[in-house]
Motif scaffolding. Structure first.
Motif, PDB file in Angstrom:
ATOM      1  N   LYS A   1     -65.194 -16.854  -5.807  1.00 51.02           N
ATOM      2  CA  LYS A   1     -64.607 -15.533  -6.035  1.00 51.02           C
ATOM      3  C   LYS A   1     -65.438 -14.422  -5.409  1.00 51.02           C
ATOM      4  CE  LYS A   1     -62.307 -16.743 -10.333  1.00 51.02           C
ATOM      5  NZ  LYS A   1     -62.106 -16.375 -11.724  1.00 51.02           N
TER       6      LYS A   1
ATOM      7  N   GLU B   1     -63.931 -11.078  -4.433  1.00 52.91           N
ATOM      8  CA  GLU B   1     -63.582 -10.064  -5.422  1.00 52.91           C
ATOM      9  C   GLU B   1     -64.607  -8.942  -5.495  1.00 52.91           C
ATOM     10  OE1 GLU B   1     -62.899 -11.838  -9.213  1.00 52.91           O
ATOM     11  OE2 GLU B   1     -61.211 -13.004  -8.514  1.00 52.91           O
TER      12      GLU B   1
ATOM     13  N   GLU C   1     -64.108  -4.727  -3.996  1.00 50.74           N
ATOM     14  CA  GLU C   1     -62.693  -4.379  -3.862  1.00 50.74           C
ATOM     15  C   GLU C   1     -62.308  -3.553  -5.079  1.00 50.74           C
ATOM     16  OE1 GLU C   1     -60.228  -7.794  -3.294  1.00 50.74           O
ATOM     17  OE2 GLU C   1     -61.359  -8.481  -1.565  1.00 50.74           O
TER      18      GLU C   1
ATOM     19  N   ASP D   1     -59.901  -2.413  -7.937  1.00 52.75           N
ATOM     20  CA  ASP D   1     -58.849  -3.017  -8.735  1.00 52.75           C
ATOM     21  C   ASP D   1     -58.241  -1.928  -9.623  1.00 52.75           C
ATOM     22  OD1 ASP D   1     -57.558  -5.377  -9.168  1.00 52.75           O
ATOM     23  OD2 ASP D   1     -58.900  -6.056 -10.754  1.00 52.75           O
ATOM     24  N   ASN D   2     -56.980  -2.025  -9.929  1.00 52.31           N
ATOM     25  CA  ASN D   2     -56.336  -1.083 -10.841  1.00 52.31           C
ATOM     26  C   ASN D   2     -56.502   0.370 -10.370  1.00 52.31           C
ATOM     27  OD1 ASN D   2     -54.838  -0.421 -13.092  1.00 52.31           O
ATOM     28  ND2 ASN D   2     -56.608  -0.293 -14.435  1.00 52.31           N
TER      29      ASN D   2
ATOM     30  N   ALA E   1     -60.570   3.665 -10.635  1.00 53.28           N
ATOM     31  CA  ALA E   1     -60.382   2.256 -10.283  1.00 53.28           C
ATOM     32  C   ALA E   1     -61.531   1.457 -10.876  1.00 53.28           C
ATOM     33  CB  ALA E   1     -60.348   2.084  -8.772  1.00 53.28           C
TER      34      ALA E   1
ATOM     35  N   MET F   1     -64.278  -1.709 -10.024  1.00 52.30           N
ATOM     36  CA  MET F   1     -64.885  -2.384  -8.888  1.00 52.30           C
ATOM     37  C   MET F   1     -65.967  -3.334  -9.377  1.00 52.30           C
ATOM     38  SD  MET F   1     -66.594  -0.956  -5.341  1.00 52.30           S
ATOM     39  CE  MET F   1     -68.010  -0.126  -5.991  1.00 52.30           C
ATOM     40  N   ASN F   2     -65.891  -4.577  -8.911  1.00 53.17           N
ATOM     41  CA  ASN F   2     -66.963  -5.543  -9.145  1.00 53.17           C
ATOM     42  C   ASN F   2     -67.957  -5.377  -8.009  1.00 53.17           C
ATOM     43  OD1 ASN F   2     -65.474  -6.531 -11.286  1.00 53.17           O
ATOM     44  ND2 ASN F   2     -64.619  -8.219 -10.116  1.00 53.17           N
TER      45      ASN F   2
ATOM     46  N   LYS G   1     -69.066  -4.988 -13.482  1.00 51.78           N
ATOM     47  CA  LYS G   1     -67.794  -4.296 -13.281  1.00 51.78           C
ATOM     48  C   LYS G   1     -68.030  -2.830 -13.637  1.00 51.78           C
ATOM     49  CE  LYS G   1     -63.889  -6.207 -14.403  1.00 51.78           C
ATOM     50  NZ  LYS G   1     -63.036  -6.310 -13.243  1.00 51.78           N
TER      51      LYS G   1
ATOM     52  N   LYS H   1     -66.352   1.289 -13.571  1.00 51.65           N
ATOM     53  CA  LYS H   1     -65.194   2.167 -13.438  1.00 51.65           C
ATOM     54  C   LYS H   1     -65.607   3.319 -12.529  1.00 51.65           C
ATOM     55  CE  LYS H   1     -61.601   4.716 -15.703  1.00 51.65           C
ATOM     56  NZ  LYS H   1     -60.868   4.948 -16.924  1.00 51.65           N
TER      57      LYS H   1
END
Length: 139
Positions: free
Chosen positions: A55, A58, A61, A63-64, A78, A80-81, A116, A118
């Protein structure tokens, strides 16, 4: 008398030197502001994550991705990892109907953990125009 004068002179010169240093620091900080219309950018730790090799894509990138228009401000958020030790700066560019959000990692600190986060961005939008928002992450 001369001794008192020399003490006062040293004090005044050191005060002037500190003022010059403060001005230089403020100028350096000001240069980091890439776009005047970028009102705010930050990221908040949500949780630590464990990403295995399968993974790895991931990482870095968004996300959401959510875009909200509030009066003359664009609010982008958003998830982001990313590497937990990274430090990002933000910028954006508008071309026609597209707003490109740039996130650039300016940290070279090695780190073995991932997290992760925000991401939150506020952009001044005096024209109150709606844009197609895309992003580019430079790691």
């Amino acid at each position: 008398m001369i001794k008192n004068f020399l003490i006062v002179l040293v004090f005044v010169l050191s005060a002037c030197n500190n003022s010059v240093q403060e001005v230089e620091i403020k100028q350096v900080e000001k240069k980091r502001i890439i776009n005047e219309n970028l009102l705010y950018f930050d990221y908040e730790l949500i949780k630590d994550i464990d990403i295995n090799d399968e993974k790895e894509s991931e990482l870095y990138e968004l996300d959401n991705l959510q875009v909200n228009y509030i009066e003359d401000v664009i609010y982008i958020s958003a998830l982001m990892n990313r590497n937990a030790c990274d430090h990002f700066i933000a910028d954006f560019k508008i071309n026609d109907n597209q707003l490109t959000l740039f996130l650039k990692n300016d940290s070279e600190e090695p780190c073995m953990s991932n997290s992760k986060f925000k991401i939150r961005v506020l952009i001044k939008n005096p024209s109150k125009k709606k844009y197609n928002v895309v992003y580019k992450i430079e790691n």
